[in-house]
Design a protein around this motif. Structure first.
Motif, PDB file in Angstrom:
ATOM      1  N   VAL A  31       0.835  -1.201   0.000  1.00 47.85           N
ATOM      2  CA  VAL A  31       0.000   0.000   0.000  1.00 47.85           C
ATOM      3  C   VAL A  31       0.871   1.253   0.000  1.00 47.85           C
ATOM      4  N   HIS A  32       0.355   2.309  -0.630  1.00 43.12           N
ATOM      5  CA  HIS A  32       0.997   3.627  -0.581  1.00 43.12           C
ATOM      6  C   HIS A  32       0.584   4.310   0.717  1.00 43.12           C
ATOM      7  N   LEU A  33       1.503   5.072   1.302  1.00 40.85           N
ATOM      8  CA  LEU A  33       1.192   5.822   2.515  1.00 40.85           C
ATOM      9  C   LEU A  33       0.548   7.158   2.150  1.00 40.85           C
ATOM     10  N   LYS A  34      -0.523   7.482   2.844  1.00 42.59           N
ATOM     11  CA  LYS A  34      -1.121   8.808   2.708  1.00 42.59           C
ATOM     12  C   LYS A  34      -0.384   9.757   3.642  1.00 42.59           C
ATOM     13  N   ASN A  35      -0.464  11.036   3.395  1.00 40.32           N
ATOM     14  CA  ASN A  35       0.194  12.018   4.250  1.00 40.32           C
ATOM     15  C   ASN A  35      -0.317  11.877   5.684  1.00 40.32           C
ATOM     16  N   GLY A  36       0.600  11.763   6.642  1.00 38.00           N
ATOM     17  CA  GLY A  36       0.263  11.613   8.046  1.00 38.00           C
ATOM     18  C   GLY A  36      -0.013  10.183   8.476  1.00 38.00           C
ATOM     19  N   GLU A  37       0.064   9.237   7.562  1.00 36.03           N
ATOM     20  CA  GLU A  37      -0.235   7.839   7.865  1.00 36.03           C
ATOM     21  C   GLU A  37       1.033   7.079   8.262  1.00 36.03           C
ATOM     22  N   THR A  38       0.882   6.149   9.211  1.00 31.13           N
ATOM     23  CA  THR A  38       1.968   5.271   9.649  1.00 31.13           C
ATOM     24  C   THR A  38       1.535   3.827   9.469  1.00 31.13           C
ATOM     25  N   ILE A  39       2.387   3.049   8.820  1.00 30.88           N
ATOM     26  CA  ILE A  39       2.169   1.608   8.689  1.00 30.88           C
ATOM     27  C   ILE A  39       3.502   0.916   8.951  1.00 30.88           C
ATOM     28  N   ASP A  40       3.506   0.001   9.901  1.00 36.40           N
ATOM     29  CA  ASP A  40       4.688  -0.814  10.238  1.00 36.40           C
ATOM     30  C   ASP A  40       5.940   0.020  10.506  1.00 36.40           C
ATOM     31  N   GLY A  41       5.771   1.176  11.133  1.00 32.52           N
ATOM     32  CA  GLY A  41       6.913   2.013  11.477  1.00 32.52           C
ATOM     33  C   GLY A  41       7.321   2.995  10.406  1.00 32.52           C
ATOM     34  N   TYR A  42       6.730   2.931   9.234  1.00 31.38           N
ATOM     35  CA  TYR A  42       7.003   3.888   8.168  1.00 31.38           C
ATOM     36  C   TYR A  42       5.923   4.970   8.209  1.00 31.38           C
ATOM     37  N   THR A  43       6.337   6.223   8.272  1.00 33.88           N
ATOM     38  CA  THR A  43       5.410   7.347   8.362  1.00 33.88           C
ATOM     39  C   THR A  43       5.688   8.326   7.233  1.00 33.88           C
ATOM     40  N   ARG A  44       4.623   8.768   6.594  1.00 31.13           N
ATOM     41  CA  ARG A  44       4.770   9.799   5.561  1.00 31.13           C
ATOM     42  C   ARG A  44       4.327  11.135   6.138  1.00 31.13           C
ATOM     43  N   ILE A  45       5.224  12.116   6.068  1.00 37.44           N
ATOM     44  CA  ILE A  45       4.911  13.499   6.425  1.00 37.44           C
ATOM     45  C   ILE A  45       5.305  14.346   5.218  1.00 37.44           C
ATOM     46  N   ASP A  46       4.298  14.859   4.516  1.00 39.82           N
ATOM     47  CA  ASP A  46       4.492  15.649   3.306  1.00 39.82           C
ATOM     48  C   ASP A  46       5.324  14.861   2.290  1.00 39.82           C
ATOM     49  N   ASP A  47       6.496  15.359   1.935  1.00 33.88           N
ATOM     50  CA  ASP A  47       7.338  14.706   0.931  1.00 33.88           C
ATOM     51  C   ASP A  47       8.503  13.940   1.545  1.00 33.88           C
ATOM     52  N   SER A  48       8.320  13.450   2.767  1.00 31.28           N
ATOM     53  CA  SER A  48       9.360  12.678   3.449  1.00 31.28           C
ATOM     54  C   SER A  48       8.763  11.411   4.047  1.00 31.28           C
ATOM     55  N   ILE A  49       9.608  10.389   4.131  1.00 32.97           N
ATOM     56  CA  ILE A  49       9.242   9.136   4.791  1.00 32.97           C
ATOM     57  C   ILE A  49      10.165   8.973   5.994  1.00 32.97           C
ATOM     58  N   TYR A  50       9.580   8.645   7.134  1.00 32.64           N
ATOM     59  CA  TYR A  50      10.320   8.418   8.371  1.00 32.64           C
ATOM     60  C   TYR A  50      10.165   6.961   8.770  1.00 32.64           C
TER      61      TYR A  50
END
Length: 148
Positions: A31-50
């Motif tokens: 699945v693609h991450l939506k802005n502000g979404e966290t799945i399995d420790g991966y978080t998308r904030i704007d144009d960055s992945i944490y």
């Protein structure tokens, strides 16, 4: 004639090197991450992945973003730890944890799997994945193993 035979053998060898060794069926849900979404420790904030886990909604302000990620093609395989984009396959290979008075959490320090084809990478179950050429267990390459 001898040169002709050598060329044919060399061509056959090169073609066989490119054939996939593993031909498993995918069992993962990518699945693609939506802005502000966290799945399995991966978080998308704007144009960055944490990558990481913490007890603060501001985790992304205390940990570095993952480097080299193509956010537009970034996908997470739910409940596996694996993620990929057009260029790399990711797995939390080394996780650093910190504990402070106002923050506690862990972030992915080493996360890019080396020499893996992201284009053909699939999750095949029970922690195993393959790009068709190599087999992986929890992000690490394994040799001569059959998964059923």
């Amino acid at each position: 004639m001898r040169l002709y035979i050598i060329i044919i053998i060399l061509c056959a060898f090169l073609v066989s090197c490119k054939e996939k060794k593993y031909n498993y069926k995918s069992k993962g849900e990518w699945v693609h991450l939506k802005n502000g979404e966290t799945i399995d420790g991966y978080t998308r904030i704007d144009d960055s992945i944490y990558g990481g886990y913490g007890d603060s909604i501001y985790l992304h302000t205390t940990m570095p973003a993952l480097k080299g990620v193509d956010v537009s093609s970034f996908m997470v395989c739910k409940n596996t730890g694996y993620a990929k984009d057009s260029y790399h396959v990711y797995y939390p290979l080394w996780v650093v944890c910190e504990d402070a008075m106002d923050f506690g959490g862990c972030y992915f320090k080493d996360y890019i799997m080396e020499d893996v084809s992201s284009e053909s990478f699939i999750y095949i179950g029970r922690g195993y994945a393959t790009d068709g050429y190599k087999l992986f267990k929890e992000g690490e390459a394994v040799n001569n193993l059959t998964v059923r």
